[in-house]
Design a protein around this motif. Sequence first.
Motif, short mmCIF file in Angstrom:
data_model
loop_
_atom_site.label_atom_id
_atom_site.label_comp_id
_atom_site.label_asym_id
_atom_site.label_seq_id
_atom_site.Cartn_x
_atom_site.Cartn_y
_atom_site.Cartn_z
N LEU A 90 63.88 -28.79 20.47
CA LEU A 90 64.41 -28.06 21.36
C LEU A 90 64.17 -28.39 22.67
N GLU A 91 65.30 -28.66 23.56
CA GLU A 91 65.28 -29.37 25.07
C GLU A 91 65.86 -28.43 26.01
N CYS A 92 65.10 -28.46 27.39
CA CYS A 92 65.68 -27.49 28.44
C CYS A 92 65.19 -28.04 29.80
N VAL A 93 65.92 -28.14 30.57
CA VAL A 93 65.78 -28.54 31.84
C VAL A 93 65.14 -27.44 32.61
N VAL A 94 63.93 -27.57 33.56
CA VAL A 94 63.48 -26.55 34.26
C VAL A 94 62.93 -27.03 35.65
N ALA A 95 62.99 -26.12 36.57
CA ALA A 95 62.33 -26.45 37.70
C ALA A 95 61.01 -27.09 37.74
N ASP A 96 60.45 -27.83 38.57
CA ASP A 96 59.18 -28.31 38.49
C ASP A 96 58.25 -27.20 38.49
N SER A 97 58.45 -26.10 39.29
CA SER A 97 57.59 -24.96 39.46
C SER A 97 57.44 -24.01 38.01
#
Length: 112
Positions: free
Chosen positions: A61-68
């Motif tokens: 499972l892969e997702c791009v998220v904000a650093d915070s």
Amino acid sequence: MKLVTAVLRPHRVDDVRAALGIFGIQGMTISQVTGFGTELWRTETYRGRRFHDESVLSVRLECVVADSDVEDVVGVIRGAAATASSGAGKIWVLPVDSLTRVRTAERGMDAL
């Protein structure tokens, strides 16, 4: 931005997807993968012949998220996928230098 990747047992994916949805993750990539770790070999029989199979079916499972949001997302995935038995999975985080939405050409955080 960071890419959060988790390799999990297949039967835990629905729980993880639901938990990430509640957290606010709108999109992710899910794929079937095989691999092996410290688990013992399994003995399989195929057409009357026995063999050792060290590969294990998993889901990536892969997702791009904000650093915070990285630590919270890792915590959500771990909480939803946690089990006491060996082979529960792994989670890792990588930096994302650039992101572009194909349809609209939005870039960076706007493309999420």
